[in-house]
Design a protein around this motif. Structure first.
Motif, short mmCIF file in Angstrom:
data_model
loop_
_atom_site.label_atom_id
_atom_site.label_comp_id
_atom_site.label_asym_id
_atom_site.label_seq_id
_atom_site.Cartn_x
_atom_site.Cartn_y
_atom_site.Cartn_z
N GLY A 1 0.84 -1.20 0.00
CA GLY A 1 0.00 0.00 0.00
C GLY A 1 0.86 1.25 0.00
O GLY A 1 0.58 2.22 -0.71
N ARG B 1 2.46 1.66 -3.37
CA ARG B 1 1.49 2.16 -4.36
C ARG B 1 1.18 3.63 -4.14
O ARG B 1 1.00 4.38 -5.10
CB ARG B 1 0.20 1.35 -4.28
CG ARG B 1 0.38 -0.07 -4.75
CD ARG B 1 -0.92 -0.66 -5.20
NE ARG B 1 -1.35 -0.10 -6.47
CZ ARG B 1 -2.52 -0.32 -7.02
NH1 ARG B 1 -3.40 -1.07 -6.41
NH2 ARG B 1 -2.83 0.20 -8.17
N ASN C 1 2.56 1.42 -10.58
CA ASN C 1 1.22 1.19 -10.07
C ASN C 1 0.39 0.29 -10.97
O ASN C 1 -0.37 -0.55 -10.50
CB ASN C 1 0.50 2.53 -9.90
CG ASN C 1 0.41 2.91 -8.45
OD1 ASN C 1 0.15 2.05 -7.62
ND2 ASN C 1 0.63 4.15 -8.14
N GLY D 1 -0.77 -3.06 -9.62
CA GLY D 1 -2.22 -3.11 -9.57
C GLY D 1 -2.75 -4.31 -10.34
O GLY D 1 -3.68 -4.98 -9.91
N ASP E 1 -4.89 -7.28 -8.86
CA ASP E 1 -6.19 -7.47 -9.47
C ASP E 1 -6.46 -8.94 -9.71
O ASP E 1 -7.57 -9.43 -9.50
CB ASP E 1 -6.20 -6.70 -10.80
CG ASP E 1 -7.58 -6.18 -11.11
OD1 ASP E 1 -8.38 -6.10 -10.17
OD2 ASP E 1 -7.84 -5.86 -12.27
N ARG F 1 -7.37 -10.64 -6.61
CA ARG F 1 -8.72 -10.32 -6.15
C ARG F 1 -9.81 -10.87 -7.06
O ARG F 1 -10.92 -11.08 -6.61
CB ARG F 1 -8.89 -8.79 -6.03
CG ARG F 1 -8.34 -8.22 -4.76
CD ARG F 1 -8.83 -6.81 -4.59
NE ARG F 1 -8.46 -6.00 -5.72
CZ ARG F 1 -7.41 -5.18 -5.72
NH1 ARG F 1 -6.68 -5.06 -4.66
NH2 ARG F 1 -7.11 -4.49 -6.79
N SER G 1 -3.75 -4.08 0.93
CA SER G 1 -2.94 -3.04 0.29
C SER G 1 -3.82 -1.88 -0.18
O SER G 1 -3.43 -0.72 -0.07
CB SER G 1 -2.14 -3.62 -0.88
OG SER G 1 -3.01 -4.03 -1.90
N GLU G 2 -5.03 -2.19 -0.65
CA GLU G 2 -5.95 -1.12 -1.06
C GLU G 2 -6.39 -0.30 0.15
O GLU G 2 -6.48 0.92 0.09
CB GLU G 2 -7.17 -1.70 -1.76
CG GLU G 2 -6.92 -2.15 -3.17
CD GLU G 2 -6.27 -1.07 -4.03
OE1 GLU G 2 -6.96 -0.11 -4.38
OE2 GLU G 2 -5.07 -1.20 -4.34
N ARG H 1 -3.44 1.76 1.25
CA ARG H 1 -3.14 2.80 0.27
C ARG H 1 -4.08 3.99 0.45
O ARG H 1 -3.65 5.15 0.46
CB ARG H 1 -3.30 2.24 -1.14
CG ARG H 1 -2.99 3.24 -2.20
CD ARG H 1 -3.55 2.77 -3.52
NE ARG H 1 -3.06 3.59 -4.60
CZ ARG H 1 -3.42 3.42 -5.85
NH1 ARG H 1 -4.24 2.44 -6.16
NH2 ARG H 1 -2.97 4.21 -6.78
N SER H 2 -5.37 3.70 0.63
CA SER H 2 -6.28 4.83 0.82
C SER H 2 -6.01 5.51 2.14
O SER H 2 -6.24 6.71 2.30
CB SER H 2 -7.74 4.38 0.69
OG SER H 2 -8.11 3.63 1.81
#
Lengths: 216, 240, 94
Positions: A41, A44, A52, A56, A60, A63, A104-105, A108-109
């Protein structure tokens, strides 16, 4: 000889072992997945577009392919390569990577939520880049995403049930074996469901509570 | 002493600073006024090395800020900076906010860092808020915390970038009072500000920025009381 | 406007807009979760893969194909969803 014996107190130890194994593999996946997720994260949040896109894309795939397929693929693959792993290790690796993809998402946010000006203010006090990461960006960003982190952690604990397909003796598989012996699927599965609920519900309530508290 | 010599700065094709010369002596208070986009804040960012410059030199106590061999983190310890947004660290108490940098940057013990922080917080009038969390405080209080946080590094120079612009009108006074306090302590300050009356009151020198150049510079009486340049007159007639 | 009109012109369009992306995600999630059908012997993609590989013993190839198909399916759903969003939510800013 009676083939099917009813559920008895002697099975308690067996069930307990299943419960512990569920908790064990979930904890391993949550801890490793969070640490890797924090690193990824951060990378990224800091990287340029090309890195990225690459990273990503990989995340992806983790996921967008069902966990159960990943588990089967991975064990078959390492088996075919001639390095069979025991179900716990193989399950931990895949479950951790899967967790990492989601964590990680989240992280990252979290990093993105720290205002750039706050980092500038920290730098203007003489902090080095790493000090701003350690003392400002990580603590502030991680607090902001704690409820989402808890959400991912809870769903990982539920997903850990899928590791039973590659032969790990966690709670679900323990239950399956008991069912095939006792032929009492309803009661046993209800018990297993209740157990998952008992762990998830208080924690998700706690997450909601934290979320509300942070809004104030 | 801060010496700014022929500084040019561009963002892409846009040249924001077109050759700035400015000297700030120890103990001096320089106010920078001018319309938005005239490059005032950018100059402060360049002095603190938050932004790189394209040409010229900025020398602080004989050290070239933009020289490659200069340790920027060490230099910044001499240049306290307060921004338009107060940027308090929300996860730390008021005392911890102010004590963090002395502890991790200067390597002081926690006790010593907190002692210094406490002294500065009492100085800006936040002595009764030490264990509050900043998000529970007003903008004016948070901005005073930001000032105390910068002061806790005990810098000889302070840079203020429109520190009252983001505040509700009724909170501006308490922050300006804090700046007056610092002036009386003999702090060397550069204030980018829209508060003309305040600039007139506290400054030794006022610089009027127009489109990346210093259009007029001198004592507050000269620049604000009796401006010679047409642009200065126009600007002042609009804001006063 | 009466209350039906308020719902028609103001509330529902905004609500739909708000829930659109979470709904798409949930939809993708359902596709991925359908793989669990394998556990109870359903004939969905995973179950069918399982059946085929058990007759041919080419587990790796079959499940690799299944993985690619799931990936493509979710990407197609997301692509379609963003195309529809562009058409439907024209001129509106988030």
């Amino acid at each position: 000889m009676n083939l099917f014996t009813p559920l008895s107190w002697n099975d308690a130890g067996f069930i307990l072992a299943g419960i512990l194994n569920t908790v064990y593999i979930s904890l391993v996946a949550i801890i490793i997945g969070s640490i890797l997720g924090l690193l990824v994260g951060f990378i990224r949040a800091e990287s340029n577009k090309s890195i990225n896109v690459l990273l990503g894309g990989f995340l992806d795939i983790l996921r967008s392919v069902p966990l159960i397929i990943q588990l089967i693929l991975f064990t078959t693959f390492i088996g075919a390569m001639g390095y069979p792993l025991n179900p716990f290790v193989a399950g931990s690796i895949i479950l951790s990577l899967y967790t990492m993809a989601f964590m990680s998402e989240v992280f990252r946010s979290g990093f993105d939520s720290v205002p750039e000006n706050m980092v500038k203010a920290a730098r203007s006090l003489g902090m080095t880049y790493l000090q701003t990461v350690r003392y400002v960006r990580v603590p502030i960003g991680m607090r902001a995403v704690f409820p989402s982190w808890l959400g991912v952690a809870l769903s990982v604990r539920k997903d850990s049930a899928l590791v039973s397909v590659i032969g790990y003796m966690e709670l679900l598989r323990t239950a399956e074996q008991l069912i095939s012996r006792t032929q009492q699927p309803l009661m046993i599965l209800l018990g297993v469901g209740l157990f998952y609920f008992m762990i998830s519900y208080p924690l998700s309530r706690y997450g909601k509570y934290v979320e509300r508290k942070m809004e104030i | 002493m801060i010496e700014v010599k022929g500084v040019h700065k561009s963002f892409g094709d846009l040249e924001v600073l077109k050759g700035i010369d400015l000297t700030v002596n120890r103990g001096g208070v320089v106010s920078i006024i001018g319309a938005s986009g005239s490059g005032k804040s950018t100059l402060l960012y360049c002095i603190n090395a938050i932004e790189k410059i394209n040409a010229g030199n900025i020398i602080v106590d004989g050290i070239d800020v933009h020289d490659k061999s200069t340790d920027i983190n060490e230099l910044r310890q001499n240049l306290g900076m307060v921004f338009q947004q107060w940027n308090s660290f929300p996860h730390l108490t008021v005392l911890e906010n102010a004590a963090l940098a002395p502890q991790i940057v200067k390597g002081f013990s926690k006790e010593k860092a907190q002692e210094i922080a406490k002294k500065e917080l009492i100085h800006v009038g936040l002595g009764d808020k030490l264990h509050e969390y900043p998000t529970r405080m007003s903008g004016g209080q948070q901005q005073r915390l930001a000032i105390a946080r910068a002061l806790a590094m005990e810098p000889p120079y302070m840079l203020f970038d429109e520190v009252t612009s983001a505040l509700d009108p009724e909170l501006v006074g308490e922050v300006l009072d804090t700046l007056r306090l610092l002036r009386d302590d003999g702090m060397t300050m550069i204030c980018v500000t829209h508060e003309i009356a305040f600039a007139k009151e506290v400054s030794d020198k006022v610089a009027f920025f127009h489109e990346g150049l210093i259009e007029e510079m001198g004592t507050p009486e000269q620049v604000l009381g009796n401006p010679q340049k047409e642009r200065t007159q126009q600007f002042l007639s609009k804001v006063l | 406007m009466n209350s039906i009109q308020v719902y028609h012109y103001v509330i529902l369009p905004q609500m739909f807009r708000r829930i659109y992306h979470p709904m798409t995600n949930q939809f993708v999630w359902s596709i991925l979760m359908s793989s669990l059908g394998i556990l109870v012997g359903m004939n969905e993609l995973s179950g069918e893969t399982q059946r085929l590989q058990s007759t041919s013993f080419r587990t790796l190839e079959f499940f690799m194909m299944a993985a690619v198909m799931y990936f493509v399916m979710t990407k197609l759903v997301l692509l379609a969803s963003s195309l529809i969003a562009k058409k439907v939510f024209k001129g509106e800013l988030s």
